[in-house]
Write a protein that holds these residues in place. Structure first.
Motif, mmCIF file in Angstrom:
data_model
loop_
_atom_site.group_PDB
_atom_site.id
_atom_site.type_symbol
_atom_site.label_atom_id
_atom_site.label_comp_id
_atom_site.label_asym_id
_atom_site.label_seq_id
_atom_site.Cartn_x
_atom_site.Cartn_y
_atom_site.Cartn_z
ATOM 1 N N GLU A 1 -8.780 8.455 84.653
ATOM 2 C CA GLU A 1 -9.010 9.343 83.516
ATOM 3 C C GLU A 1 -10.464 9.816 83.485
ATOM 4 O O GLU A 1 -10.737 10.990 83.240
ATOM 5 C CB GLU A 1 -8.658 8.642 82.202
ATOM 6 C CG GLU A 1 -8.878 9.488 80.971
ATOM 7 C CD GLU A 1 -7.957 10.695 80.872
ATOM 8 O OE1 GLU A 1 -8.338 11.654 80.203
ATOM 9 O OE2 GLU A 1 -6.869 10.677 81.482
ATOM 10 N N ALA A 2 -11.393 8.911 83.747
ATOM 11 C CA ALA A 2 -12.807 9.258 83.755
ATOM 12 C C ALA A 2 -13.102 10.280 84.854
ATOM 13 O O ALA A 2 -13.920 11.194 84.666
ATOM 14 C CB ALA A 2 -13.655 8.005 83.948
ATOM 15 N N GLU A 3 -12.438 10.148 85.976
ATOM 16 C CA GLU A 3 -12.628 11.099 87.075
ATOM 17 C C GLU A 3 -12.139 12.488 86.683
ATOM 18 O O GLU A 3 -12.796 13.500 86.969
ATOM 19 C CB GLU A 3 -11.874 10.607 88.320
ATOM 20 C CG GLU A 3 -12.156 11.434 89.550
ATOM 21 C CD GLU A 3 -11.474 10.865 90.782
ATOM 22 O OE1 GLU A 3 -10.982 11.677 91.575
ATOM 23 O OE2 GLU A 3 -11.432 9.628 90.931
ATOM 24 N N ARG A 4 -11.002 12.573 86.000
ATOM 25 C CA ARG A 4 -10.480 13.867 85.540
ATOM 26 C C ARG A 4 -11.424 14.501 84.522
ATOM 27 O O ARG A 4 -11.679 15.704 84.567
ATOM 28 C CB ARG A 4 -9.094 13.697 84.923
ATOM 29 C CG ARG A 4 -7.978 13.698 85.951
ATOM 30 C CD ARG A 4 -6.674 13.902 85.270
ATOM 31 N NE ARG A 4 -6.433 12.787 84.337
ATOM 32 C CZ ARG A 4 -5.333 12.091 84.246
ATOM 33 N NH1 ARG A 4 -4.313 12.398 84.999
ATOM 34 N NH2 ARG A 4 -5.211 11.101 83.397
ATOM 35 N N VAL A 5 -11.947 13.698 83.620
ATOM 36 C CA VAL A 5 -12.887 14.211 82.625
ATOM 37 C C VAL A 5 -14.151 14.720 83.311
ATOM 38 O O VAL A 5 -14.676 15.787 82.971
ATOM 39 C CB VAL A 5 -13.227 13.122 81.576
ATOM 40 C CG1 VAL A 5 -14.385 13.555 80.697
ATOM 41 C CG2 VAL A 5 -11.997 12.793 80.738
ATOM 42 N N ALA A 6 -14.630 13.985 84.292
ATOM 43 C CA ALA A 6 -15.830 14.388 85.023
ATOM 44 C C ALA A 6 -15.598 15.707 85.761
ATOM 45 O O ALA A 6 -16.460 16.595 85.753
ATOM 46 C CB ALA A 6 -16.253 13.292 85.999
ATOM 47 N N LYS A 7 -14.441 15.857 86.383
ATOM 48 C CA LYS A 7 -14.123 17.099 87.093
ATOM 49 C C LYS A 7 -14.003 18.268 86.114
ATOM 50 O O LYS A 7 -14.477 19.372 86.393
ATOM 51 C CB LYS A 7 -12.829 16.954 87.886
ATOM 52 C CG LYS A 7 -12.987 16.141 89.141
ATOM 53 C CD LYS A 7 -11.691 16.061 89.924
ATOM 54 C CE LYS A 7 -11.865 15.215 91.160
ATOM 55 N NZ LYS A 7 -10.620 15.112 91.946
ATOM 56 N N ALA A 8 -13.396 18.021 84.969
ATOM 57 C CA ALA A 8 -13.260 19.071 83.956
ATOM 58 C C ALA A 8 -14.635 19.505 83.454
ATOM 59 O O ALA A 8 -14.889 20.699 83.270
ATOM 60 C CB ALA A 8 -12.392 18.586 82.793
ATOM 61 N N ASN A 9 -15.527 18.544 83.243
ATOM 62 C CA ASN A 9 -16.890 18.867 82.812
ATOM 63 C C ASN A 9 -17.631 19.679 83.865
ATOM 64 O O ASN A 9 -18.367 20.611 83.545
ATOM 65 C CB ASN A 9 -17.671 17.596 82.473
ATOM 66 C CG ASN A 9 -17.239 16.993 81.159
ATOM 67 O OD1 ASN A 9 -16.712 17.672 80.293
ATOM 68 N ND2 ASN A 9 -17.460 15.693 81.013
ATOM 69 N N LEU A 10 -17.452 19.312 85.125
ATOM 70 C CA LEU A 10 -18.090 20.036 86.217
ATOM 71 C C LEU A 10 -17.597 21.482 86.256
ATOM 72 O O LEU A 10 -18.398 22.418 86.368
ATOM 73 C CB LEU A 10 -17.816 19.342 87.552
ATOM 74 C CG LEU A 10 -18.353 20.051 88.797
ATOM 75 C CD1 LEU A 10 -19.873 20.126 88.742
ATOM 76 C CD2 LEU A 10 -17.890 19.327 90.047
ATOM 77 N N ILE A 11 -16.296 21.656 86.135
ATOM 78 C CA ILE A 11 -15.725 23.009 86.146
ATOM 79 C C ILE A 11 -16.255 23.814 84.967
ATOM 80 O O ILE A 11 -16.640 24.978 85.103
ATOM 81 C CB ILE A 11 -14.186 22.944 86.135
ATOM 82 C CG1 ILE A 11 -13.688 22.395 87.474
ATOM 83 C CG2 ILE A 11 -13.581 24.319 85.854
ATOM 84 C CD1 ILE A 11 -12.209 22.053 87.496
ATOM 85 N N ARG A 12 -16.331 23.198 83.803
ATOM 86 C CA ARG A 12 -16.834 23.875 82.612
ATOM 87 C C ARG A 12 -18.286 24.313 82.811
ATOM 88 O O ARG A 12 -18.657 25.435 82.488
ATOM 89 C CB ARG A 12 -16.724 22.961 81.388
ATOM 90 C CG ARG A 12 -17.044 23.651 80.080
ATOM 91 C CD ARG A 12 -16.843 22.759 78.868
ATOM 92 N NE ARG A 12 -15.544 22.108 78.844
ATOM 93 C CZ ARG A 12 -15.346 20.790 79.000
ATOM 94 N NH1 ARG A 12 -16.356 19.976 79.165
ATOM 95 N NH2 ARG A 12 -14.131 20.274 78.971
#
Length: 82
Positions: free
Chosen positions: A2-13
């Motif tokens: 879950e933390a990895e998905r959040v990190a990727k979403a933040n990077l994309i944002r």
């Protein structure tokens, strides 16, 4: 995971925000270099506003007209001192 998905979403944002900021900067540079382009953008904005509002009354004062009003609203360069 879950933390990895959040990190990727933040990077994309952040990447999207950077791209949007870069696009705004490029647009601002074009407008600074080309006053006619800036005037066209002003008229586009006014057109969009008028579509949402039934009527707009603009008063430049002293009978100077719309061009004088727009010149006062948007100054491309600071007035040169003599």
């Amino acid at each position: 995971m879950e933390a990895e998905r959040v990190a990727k979403a933040n990077l994309i944002r952040r990447q999207e925000e950077t791209a949007a900021t870069r696009s705004l900067l490029n647009t601002a540079r074009l407008m600074e270099e080309n006053p006619l382009l800036l005037r066209l953008k002003e008229l586009e904005s006014l057109e969009r506003l008028v579509e949402k509002v039934g009527r707009i009354d603009l008063h430049a004062g002293n009978g100077e007209g719309l061009d004088a009003l727009l010149t006062r609203l948007v100054r491309l360069k600071a007035p040169e001192s003599a």
